[in-house]
Design a protein around this motif. Structure first.
Motif, PDB file in Angstrom:
ATOM      1  N   UNK A  82       0.852  -1.182   0.000  1.00 32.40           N
ATOM      2  CA  UNK A  82       0.000   0.000   0.000  1.00 32.40           C
ATOM      3  C   UNK A  82       0.893   1.240   0.000  1.00 32.40           C
ATOM      4  N   UNK A  83       0.563   2.195  -0.855  1.00 37.50           N
ATOM      5  CA  UNK A  83       1.445   3.358  -1.008  1.00 37.50           C
ATOM      6  C   UNK A  83       1.499   4.215   0.252  1.00 37.50           C
ATOM      7  N   UNK A  84       0.364   4.409   0.919  1.00 40.31           N
ATOM      8  CA  UNK A  84       0.408   5.150   2.174  1.00 40.31           C
ATOM      9  C   UNK A  84       1.248   4.399   3.197  1.00 40.31           C
ATOM     10  N   UNK A  85       1.066   3.076   3.234  1.00 41.70           N
ATOM     11  CA  UNK A  85       1.817   2.267   4.179  1.00 41.70           C
ATOM     12  C   UNK A  85       3.311   2.350   3.960  1.00 41.70           C
ATOM     13  N   UNK A  86       3.740   2.405   2.693  1.00 40.22           N
ATOM     14  CA  UNK A  86       5.185   2.424   2.479  1.00 40.22           C
ATOM     15  C   UNK A  86       5.797   3.759   2.914  1.00 40.22           C
ATOM     16  N   UNK A  87       5.033   4.837   2.837  1.00 45.50           N
ATOM     17  CA  UNK A  87       5.549   6.107   3.351  1.00 45.50           C
ATOM     18  C   UNK A  87       5.650   6.039   4.873  1.00 45.50           C
ATOM     19  N   UNK A  88       4.660   5.437   5.524  1.00 45.70           N
ATOM     20  CA  UNK A  88       4.742   5.251   6.968  1.00 45.70           C
ATOM     21  C   UNK A  88       5.964   4.409   7.338  1.00 45.70           C
ATOM     22  N   UNK A  89       6.230   3.378   6.550  1.00 43.01           N
ATOM     23  CA  UNK A  89       7.408   2.546   6.809  1.00 43.01           C
ATOM     24  C   UNK A  89       8.682   3.371   6.675  1.00 43.01           C
ATOM     25  N   UNK A  90       8.727   4.230   5.673  1.00 43.95           N
ATOM     26  CA  UNK A  90       9.900   5.085   5.474  1.00 43.95           C
ATOM     27  C   UNK A  90      10.062   6.069   6.629  1.00 43.95           C
ATOM     28  N   UNK A  91       8.953   6.603   7.134  1.00 40.81           N
ATOM     29  CA  UNK A  91       9.013   7.505   8.277  1.00 40.81           C
ATOM     30  C   UNK A  91       9.519   6.761   9.511  1.00 40.81           C
ATOM     31  N   UNK A  92       8.996   5.539   9.725  1.00 37.73           N
ATOM     32  CA  UNK A  92       9.461   4.754  10.850  1.00 37.73           C
ATOM     33  C   UNK A  92      10.951   4.495  10.779  1.00 37.73           C
ATOM     34  N   UNK A  93      11.440   4.201   9.573  1.00 34.53           N
ATOM     35  CA  UNK A  93      12.872   3.965   9.400  1.00 34.53           C
ATOM     36  C   UNK A  93      13.676   5.214   9.764  1.00 34.53           C
ATOM     37  N   UNK A  94      13.286   6.359   9.208  1.00 33.37           N
ATOM     38  CA  UNK A  94      14.057   7.585   9.423  1.00 33.37           C
ATOM     39  C   UNK A  94      14.041   8.009  10.887  1.00 33.37           C
ATOM     40  N   UNK A  95      12.908   7.834  11.555  1.00 25.24           N
ATOM     41  CA  UNK A  95      12.851   8.172  12.976  1.00 25.24           C
ATOM     42  C   UNK A  95      13.790   7.282  13.778  1.00 25.24           C
TER      43      UNK A  95
END
Length: 638
Positions: A82-95
């Protein structure tokens, strides 16, 4: 133009190579800036950026780079659901990487790209770097209108991707390949800037992605983006010191900036030296250990009684890395009329809030300088004794909430007590929305920075599971727990399938209460009688959703996505299930039933939620009267 050595690549191939050669450096530690790219391919990027990712991978393997290792021009690829989900995953990674490393996210034209808008807003609001690569229309406009293209008669250059403009800290549409030469470095600059960072969007027309260009080889050299630590200006520091030295009841509030700057040791040293109590925001919890003598807990609408009582009488409030949201300030009611502010922040925009003495600087550097400049200053003994008394009262409240007797289903607070036992200082607990953030702010005893990962800037339902994937990629040796309610789970469970396919292990604790606990409580207290806040079937007799429970089996859903599933029946079984999940090497979903209307921690502050000014409902009329009374405590911090 002067002669330069060039290499002929498509725009998609060039962008992959460029990103693979970007680095960050902070405090002498150099890291590859991009850990990889999440992506979902469709028309618009499958033969452009997708081909570029494939070619880089293929060339690395042909050059002898072993599978599982990264080639010099390669960007590791992760297939999201899911495209929204992958942005959330990227945010989790960066945090989890303290914003020194990050991910790119690529999507196809139209709905694939606009599905990333929610994630873009979240990243920008939370000041977390993520690179978004939405596909776009044809630059040459020959086949217009293409499938999924928005047509505006008044502006043919406007596409759905223009919706990213207000949600991005930097936005550009690459109409020609050579525009990337100027725009890509600017995008990197913003991503690496701790004050400006957030979502960065490079919209990529689909024909441009596949168009070849002779790129200067120098464009692909390794480039290091140095993440500095701005030191406080001497005069600004002096003004802050003067304000604090005259304070009799100071209070420090640690926000997310204290975590990102790695200021935990400096904050602890400051508290040790001065005795100034330290409250925290949702993003700042863990910056100081919960059991430190100066730690007084969460501040604001769902904060601890200890922090809120001290805030009400504080004369100088020192904000460190916080942007002062309404939850933190209890909608500008938590501080008394005599409070003045000193704000330490890398962003001048946030440092200037509340008419504060501004210290525009890195949190770690500023706290270190303040500690030295305040030598000899300490809070009075009477105030220190009051801090100790309030801390002890707050911890007794936590113990009571953890041990509350409730049946036949347990209260959520008791479940959180079991979870707090399981999550060690080396682990990460992730949550974002629902009743859990409010309970956790009072109840979770954070022992280390990064252990407590709450997304409360956007408070986005569905963040938890994809973010857990990103955090686990950034911290593979940690146990990562995603605490999610049944409402949030139903928003975005898809990345469970990604976790399984990638062999990434996280523990999902799914609290099943068949409704929206926090909104139900909010609705009841504001005269809306819990309308539309429980998962029920349509009742033909009333015409409302107040029939029997929805026959939805979330445990079966999780199992169907490939996860292992445990369904403990009570608190003792929950402890056993969490131990099993920890020992397991696969993603495990632990589904625990709780009472939708179970008791919450005691509230000690207010939150501004307007109530209908006129109504025929007595419950709404009473709530409006309470609202009119409570809002009189609001004030501007000038």
């Amino acid at each position: 133009m002067s002669t330069q050595e060039t290499v002929r690549l498509t725009t998609g191939q060039a962008l992959v190579r460029f990103l693979a050669h970007q680095w960050t450096e902070r405090d002498g530690v150099r890291e590859q800036m991009f850990a990889g790219c999440f992506g979902i391919f469709g028309h618009g990027n499958v033969a452009g950026l997708g081909q570029g990712l494939l070619q880089a991978y293929t060339e690395a393997r042909e050059a002898g780079v072993p599978a599982g290792e990264r080639g010099p021009d390669e960007l590791p690829y992760y297939l999201a659901r899911n495209e929204q989900g992958m942005v959330h995953a990227a945010v989790g990674y960066a945090r989890a990487a303290n914003r020194t490393r990050m991910m790119a996210c690529a999507a196809s034209i139209g709905p694939g790209s606009t599905n990333m808008l929610t994630g873009a807003a979240l990243a920008t609001i939370d000041h977390v770097p993520v690179l978004l690569l939405p596909s776009d229309v044809f630059a040459n406009r020959v086949p217009d209108p293409v499938l999924q293209q928005l047509e505006l008669p008044t502006g043919p250059d406007i596409t759905v991707n223009d919706a990213f403009r207000p949600l991005s800290r930097y936005f550009d549409r690459i109409w020609r390949p050579e525009q990337l030469l100027a725009s890509a470095p600017q995008a990197m600059r913003v991503l690496a800037d701790p004050a400006e960072t957030g979502a960065v969007t490079l919209a990529l027309p689909q024909d441009v992605q596949a168009e070849a260009f002779d790129w200067p080889v120098e464009f692909f050299r390794d480039r290091v983006w140095h993440i500095g630590r701005p030191v406080p200006q001497p005069d600004a520091l002096a003004r802050a010191v003067e304000a604090i030295r005259h304070a009799r009841r100071p209070l420090l509030v640690a926000g997310g900036g204290a975590i990102y700057s790695g200021a935990s040791e400096a904050l602890t040293a400051f508290a040790d030296a001065t005795g100034i109590p330290v409250a925290d925001t949702q993003a700042g919890k863990g910056a100081i250990r919960w059991d430190h003598p100066a730690a007084v807990g969460g501040l604001g609408a769902t904060g601890a009684g200890s922090a809120n009582a001290l805030a009400a009488q504080a004369d100088v409030v020192i904000g460190v890395g916080t942007r002062w949201t309404d939850f933190t300030t209890a909608s500008r009611t938590v501080f008394g009329p005599d409070a003045t502010f000193v704000n330490i922040n890398v962003a001048g925009f946030d440092a200037a809030k509340h008419g504060a003495e501004m210290v525009v600087a890195d949190a770690r550097e500023a706290l270190t300088a303040l500690t030295a400049a305040l030598a000899g200053y300490a809070v009075e003994q009477g105030y220190a004794a009051e801090v100790t008394r309030l801390r002890e009262e707050a911890q007794r409240t936590v113990d009571a909430c953890y041990g509350v007797e409730h049946g036949p289903l347990p209260a959520q607070t008791a479940v959180l007590g079991v979870l707090n036992e399981a999550v060690t200082a080396d682990d990460v607990l992730i949550n974002a929305a629902g009743s859990a953030p409010g309970d956790l702010q009072q109840l979770f005893r954070a022992s280390a920075p990064g252990q407590y990962h709450l997304e409360y800037g956007y408070s986005c339902m569905g963040y938890e599971i994809p973010a857990a994937m990103g955090v686990k990629l950034a911290r593979p040796d940690a146990e990562v727990y995603a605490l999610v309610g049944d409402g949030g789970y139903q928003m975005a469970p898809q990345e469970l399938a990604t976790l399984v396919s990638e062999g990434i292990k996280v523990i999902v604790v799914l609290v099943q209460n068949h409704g929206f606990a926090s909104i139900g409580s909010l609705s009841e207290s504001h005269g809306s009688e819990r309308f539309g806040t429980a998962y029920r079937t349509r009742n033909p007799e009333t015409g409302l959703l107040d029939g029997g429970p929805d026959p939805v089996d979330l445990a079966a859903n999780a199992a169907s996505l490939g996860a292992d599933v445990l369904t403990p029946g009570g608190l003792d079984e929950l402890r056993t299930a969490l131990r099993k999940a920890r020992e397991n090497d696969r993603t495990t979903v632990v589904v625990v039933e709780t009472d939708l209307t179970g008791p919450n921690p005691p509230g000690t502050a207010w939150w501004d939620v307007p109530v209908s000014e006129v109504s025929t409902l007595p419950a709404t009329q009473r709530a409006r009267a309470d609202y009119e009374r409570d809002r009189t405590n609001q004030r501007y911090y000038l």
